[in-house]
Structure formats: structure tokens, C-alpha cells
Scaffold this motif. Structure first.
Motif, PDB file in Angstrom:
ATOM      1  N   LEU A 260     -16.499  27.452 -40.676  1.00  0.00           N
ATOM      2  CA  LEU A 260     -17.780  28.145 -41.009  1.00  0.00           C
ATOM      3  C   LEU A 260     -18.765  28.133 -39.978  1.00  0.00           C
ATOM      4  CD1 LEU A 260     -19.792  29.415 -42.965  1.00  0.00           C
ATOM      5  CD2 LEU A 260     -20.567  26.908 -43.624  1.00  0.00           C
ATOM      6  N   TRP A 261     -18.891  26.979 -39.002  1.00  0.00           N
ATOM      7  CA  TRP A 261     -19.458  26.989 -37.943  1.00  0.00           C
ATOM      8  C   TRP A 261     -19.038  28.158 -36.729  1.00  0.00           C
ATOM      9  CZ3 TRP A 261     -18.012  24.717 -33.121  1.00  0.00           C
ATOM     10  CH2 TRP A 261     -18.895  24.958 -32.116  1.00  0.00           C
ATOM     11  N   SER A 262     -17.663  28.122 -36.601  1.00  0.00           N
ATOM     12  CA  SER A 262     -17.159  29.100 -35.584  1.00  0.00           C
ATOM     13  C   SER A 262     -17.210  30.416 -36.176  1.00  0.00           C
ATOM     14  CB  SER A 262     -15.539  28.824 -35.607  1.00  0.00           C
ATOM     15  OG  SER A 262     -15.329  27.360 -35.129  1.00  0.00           O
ATOM     16  N   ALA A 263     -17.285  30.695 -37.356  1.00  0.00           N
ATOM     17  CA  ALA A 263     -17.460  32.182 -37.818  1.00  0.00           C
ATOM     18  C   ALA A 263     -18.875  32.646 -37.592  1.00  0.00           C
ATOM     19  CB  ALA A 263     -16.936  32.261 -39.360  1.00  0.00           C
ATOM     20  N   LEU A 264     -19.815  31.709 -37.925  1.00  0.00           N
ATOM     21  CA  LEU A 264     -21.230  32.075 -37.691  1.00  0.00           C
ATOM     22  C   LEU A 264     -21.498  32.340 -35.992  1.00  0.00           C
ATOM     23  CD1 LEU A 264     -22.873  30.019 -40.221  1.00  0.00           C
ATOM     24  CD2 LEU A 264     -22.431  32.233 -40.367  1.00  0.00           C
ATOM     25  N   ARG A 265     -20.993  31.367 -35.222  1.00  0.00           N
ATOM     26  CA  ARG A 265     -21.130  31.695 -33.821  1.00  0.00           C
ATOM     27  C   ARG A 265     -20.481  32.536 -33.253  1.00  0.00           C
ATOM     28  NH1 ARG A 265     -21.533  26.098 -30.233  1.00  0.00           N
ATOM     29  NH2 ARG A 265     -21.321  27.932 -28.659  1.00  0.00           N
ATOM     30  N   LYS A 266     -19.394  33.014 -33.713  1.00  0.00           N
ATOM     31  CA  LYS A 266     -18.664  34.206 -33.285  1.00  0.00           C
ATOM     32  C   LYS A 266     -19.650  35.459 -33.540  1.00  0.00           C
ATOM     33  CE  LYS A 266     -14.117  36.747 -33.177  1.00  0.00           C
ATOM     34  NZ  LYS A 266     -12.864  36.618 -34.035  1.00  0.00           N
ATOM     35  N   ALA A 267     -20.079  35.503 -34.565  1.00  0.00           N
ATOM     36  CA  ALA A 267     -20.924  36.692 -34.921  1.00  0.00           C
ATOM     37  C   ALA A 267     -22.248  36.809 -34.565  1.00  0.00           C
ATOM     38  CB  ALA A 267     -20.957  36.902 -36.568  1.00  0.00           C
ATOM     39  N   MET A 268     -22.724  35.368 -34.169  1.00  0.00           N
ATOM     40  CA  MET A 268     -24.176  35.436 -33.911  1.00  0.00           C
ATOM     41  C   MET A 268     -24.125  34.415 -32.534  1.00  0.00           C
ATOM     42  SD  MET A 268     -25.937  35.232 -37.438  1.00  0.00           S
ATOM     43  CE  MET A 268     -24.681  34.372 -38.095  1.00  0.00           C
ATOM     44  N   PRO A 269     -23.690  34.873 -31.289  1.00  0.00           N
ATOM     45  CA  PRO A 269     -23.913  33.543 -30.368  1.00  0.00           C
ATOM     46  C   PRO A 269     -24.898  33.016 -29.985  1.00  0.00           C
ATOM     47  CG  PRO A 269     -22.517  35.712 -29.751  1.00  0.00           C
ATOM     48  CD  PRO A 269     -23.282  36.183 -30.850  1.00  0.00           C
ATOM     49  N   TYR A 270     -26.031  33.739 -30.456  1.00  0.00           N
ATOM     50  CA  TYR A 270     -27.506  33.491 -30.125  1.00  0.00           C
ATOM     51  C   TYR A 270     -27.964  32.343 -30.583  1.00  0.00           C
ATOM     52  CZ  TYR A 270     -28.106  36.984 -33.687  1.00  0.00           C
ATOM     53  OH  TYR A 270     -27.944  37.524 -34.630  1.00  0.00           O
ATOM     54  N   ILE A 271     -27.325  31.851 -31.749  1.00  0.00           N
ATOM     55  CA  ILE A 271     -27.774  30.650 -32.558  1.00  0.00           C
ATOM     56  C   ILE A 271     -27.073  29.226 -31.956  1.00  0.00           C
ATOM     57  CG2 ILE A 271     -27.533  31.852 -34.725  1.00  0.00           C
ATOM     58  CD1 ILE A 271     -25.049  30.242 -35.381  1.00  0.00           C
ATOM     59  N   ALA A 272     -26.345  29.489 -31.027  1.00  0.00           N
ATOM     60  CA  ALA A 272     -26.062  28.253 -30.302  1.00  0.00           C
ATOM     61  C   ALA A 272     -26.902  27.517 -29.465  1.00  0.00           C
ATOM     62  CB  ALA A 272     -24.598  28.549 -29.673  1.00  0.00           C
ATOM     63  N   PHE A 273     -27.129  25.975 -29.427  1.00  0.00           N
ATOM     64  CA  PHE A 273     -27.977  25.540 -28.654  1.00  0.00           C
ATOM     65  C   PHE A 273     -27.480  25.644 -26.934  1.00  0.00           C
ATOM     66  CE2 PHE A 273     -29.766  22.047 -31.749  1.00  0.00           C
ATOM     67  CZ  PHE A 273     -30.216  23.114 -32.453  1.00  0.00           C
TER      68      PHE A 273
END
Length: 404
Positions: A260-273
Motif C-alpha cells: 500500500l505504501w509503495s502504491a501511494l508513493r508511486k502515485a504521489m512522490p511528494y508525500i515522501a519525507f
């Protein structure tokens, strides 16, 4: 083999006694602690002293063999006496807690009787470590073995009855299992004691008895020592076990959140710290930081996806579940949340926004998460449904059908 079992058991018990004396436990009752410590020390010393290798070594060094046997038996009898005192101190029923003076008097009488029977039998220690006596002394040595065995069985039975209620009433799971292991050690001790009755038969039949312990006796003694030490350590290490269980639970949650984390970060890279914000940590703190970082990033991604939530997802999931099995229960909140996220990601890729949806995502309206650990467990269930549930592909196919 007999020496190895005896020395291993002695080492375990002496180390247990040393640990009990070095670590003072707050709230522990001193009579119980002292009786348990002294029993472990005396029993360990008797195992080492009565080992065949010790008896032979001391005899070759010039020590009287009978004195070595008598000393070893005296130390073992003292261990049984402290075991009896421990049973009295642990008895949960106050009216059955006898005063220790009566047991001390019995302990002294047993010691004196065993010494008098040994001297009255006038045995001799052979070169192979066996006690041999004339026909007139056979009954005295047999009575000596029976006296010790009966005294030991009495003490073990008292301790078993005192500890039995604690097997289910102890405060923590680790402590309950520790008590159960000690109860198992008591049963093994009873078997160990009953094994000594072969010495009675051998003495009455041939006039000979092993002065030191045989292989079976020392093996049972080593087993008792291992069970007692394991039970004691397990009962005192509840905090350690809880921390270990928590570490495994965090590892499992970290692994479950991965898809789930990988799917969200792939779609929205800007959420990563940013990597510069990562502190230098080690061990469990590093794992906790990485896990909570994933939780926060997933939560940020869910917030970004709110305008893309399809309003019909809940109805689709319920319809698919009922079609597959009319008797199936309603879909869980975690499954609804996983389907909502999956469809929202697809809508985001296609640029489809739904501005008329409620502010709170599906499945969150009645859920109040009061701490971060609760959030971790909840998101772990969502992530499992997101990556493992067979309903998610069916919901995605329904979404594509609607667009087509």
C-alpha cells in the motif's frame, strides 16, 4: 554421560541461584526468595558432589568416601527441607500455611536419622563407587533410602499443591507458563525420587547400592534443573518477552504496509519525507521510526486521494460479496477502505474527480483511532486487503466497466 548430566544440572542451578541473589525484585517476599535461592544452591551442590567423577576424585585425593556420600546426601536433604519451606510460604490458603518451626524440627530429625542409619549399617565404599554392607546392615540402608524418598515426595507434593492454583491465576501469560514449567519440573522430580526405589530393591537383594547417582538419576536431575531454571527465567522476564513480541509485531506490520505504501508513493512522490529528516537510530527505535514514517505517508496519501473517492464503491463491494455468497457477512471496514483507495488511485491516474463526496473517506466515519499503534494495526488490515483480497480486482473491473 552421568557426570556430564550431573555437572550440567549443577551449573544451571548454581547460576540460577546466583542470578536470584544478584537481582533484587521489588515487591518479592523475602522468605519465598530466600527459600528458592537456597534450594537451588543446595540442590546444585548436591548434584555436583554426588556425581561419580567427584566421588572418585575426592576419594583418590584422600577424602573418606563415606564422608563424601554422607555430605552429599545431607546437602540434598537440606535442599528438600528448603523446598518444604518454599511450599509453605507459597500456599495460597493462609490456614494451611504451617509455621516453619515444625518443618525445621522434621528436617533436623530426618538429617539425624539418615546419618544414624548410615553409621549403623557400617557400609564400605568399593572401588567402583558402590556402597556394600553385610546382611545385617541391608535393612538399615534400605530404610535410609526410603526415608529420603518419602520426605522428598512429601515436599514435592506440598509444593505442587501450593503452585497449582497459580498456573491459571498468575497475572501475566509469561508468568503462567513459568509456573506450568515449574509444575512439570516437580513431576519430573517425583519421577526422579521414585527411581531411587531401585536402590532399595538392589540393597535388599544383593547388599550393594550406587554410592553416587547413576545415569538415569543424574539425567532426571538435569531435566529438573533445566525446567526450574526455564520456568524461573520465563516468570521473571515478562517485560523482555513483551518487548520481543512487540518487535515481531512491528516487523509484521512494516511488511504488511509495504504494498500500500509503495502504491501511494508511486502515485504521489511528494508525500515522501525528505531523507535529511531521517534521524540516526538503531535497533527497535529505527524500526519504529520507519514504520511510523510509512503510516504518516500513507495517511497523507489518503488525504490527497479524498477528491477522487468514487461514491459507489461501498455499493459495488456489497453487491460483489452478496453475488459470490448470499450468506456472507457485510464487508469489513478495512476492505471498504482498501477498495476506496484502489479506485481513487485509478481515478487519480485518469483525472476523474468527485467533488460531491463527503469529507471523511468510506469506512472512517465511525472509527476513532486514539493512538499511533491503533493506526498501525488498522492500516495493516487495510494494506492486507489492498494487496491480498480477491475482491479488489473485481471492484477495479467494475470501475473500468462504468468508464467504458
Amino acid at each position: 554421560m552421568s557426570d556430564l548430566a550431573a555437572y550440567l544440572g549443577a551449573t544451571v542451578l548454581v547460576l540460577l541461584a546466583a542470578g536470584m541473589s544478584a537481582v533484587e525484585r521489588r515487591g518479592a517476599r523475602r522468605p519465598i526468595r530466600r527459600a528458592g535461592l537456597t534450594f537451588a544452591l543446595c540442590e546444585g551442590c548436591s548434584l555436583a558432589l554426588l556425581a561419580p567423577g567427584t566421588v572418585h576424585a575426592l576419594t583418590r585425593a584422600g577424602a573418606p568416601g563415606l564422608a563424601v556420600i554422607a555430605a552429599g546426601d545431607a546437602v540434598r536433604t537440606a535442599a528438600i527441607s528448603f523446598l518444604m519451606l518454599l511450599a509453605c510460604a507459597l500456599n495460597p490458603r493462609r490456614r494451611l500455611r504451617r509455621r516453619p518451626w515444625g518443618h525445621l524440627a522434621v528436617a533436623v530429625l530426618v538429617q539425624l536419622a539418615m546419618l544414624a542409619l548410615l553409621l549403623g549399617a557400617r557400609p564400605r565404599l568399593s572401588a567402583d563407587g558402590e556402597l556394600a554392607t553385610a546382611a545385617s546392615g541391608r535393612w538399615l540402608l534400605a530404610l535410609r533410602v526410603a526415608l529420603f524418598a518419602g520426605y522428598a515426595l512429601w515436599a514435592l507434593a506440598e509444593l505442587f499443591l501450593a503452585l497449582l492454583p497459580q498456573a491459571d491465576l498468575a497475572a501475566t501469560r509469561a508468568l503462567r507458563w513459568g509456573v506450568r514449567l515449574i509444575l512439570t519440573a516437580i513431576c519430573a522430580g517425583m519421577l526422579w525420587t521414585l527411581w531411587s526405589y531401585d536402590d532399595i530393591a538392589g540393597m535388599l537383594r544383593t547388599g550393594r547400592q550406587d554410592g553416587s547417582e547413576d545415569v538415569v538419576s543424574n539425567s532426571l536431575g538435569a531435566l529438573c534443573a533445566a525446567l526450574v531454571a526455564t520456568g524461573a527465567v520465563l516468570g521473571r522476564s515478562d517485560a523482555t518477552l513483551s518487548a520481543t513480541a512487540r518487535w515481531f509485531r512491528l516487523c509484521r506490520c512494516y511488511w504488511l504496509l509495504g504494498p500500500l505504501w509503495s502504491a501511494l508513493r508511486k502515485a504521489m512522490p511528494y508525500i515522501a519525507f525528505p531523507q535529511a529528516a531521517r534521524p540516526r537510530l538503531a535497533g527497535r527505535l529505527r524500526l519504529e521510526f520507519a514504520l511510523y514514517r510509512r503510516v504518516i505517508e500513507i495517511h497523507d496519501g489518503r488525504l490527497v486521494l479524498r477528491p477522487y473517492h468514487h461514491p459507489a464503491v461501498s455499493a459495488w463491494v456489497a453487491e460483489i460479496v452478496q453475488t459470490a455468497d448470499p450468506r456472507a457477512p457485510e464487508p469489513s471496514d478495512a476492505l471498504l477502505e482498501a477498495a476506496t483507495i484502489a479506485t481513487a488511485l485509478e481515478n487519480m491516474r485518469r483525472g476523474r474527480r468527485f467533488t460531491d463526496v463527503a469529507e471523511v473517506p468510506t469506512g472512517d466515519s465511525a472509527r476513532v483511532l486514539t493512538d499511533l499503534d491503533s493506526e498501525v494495526l488498522w492500516l495493516s488490515r487495510v494494506a492486507w486487503a489492498f494487496s491480498r483480497s480477491p475482491l479488489i480486482p473485481l471492484v477495479m473491473a467494475r470501475l473500468r466497466e462504468e468508464e467504458g
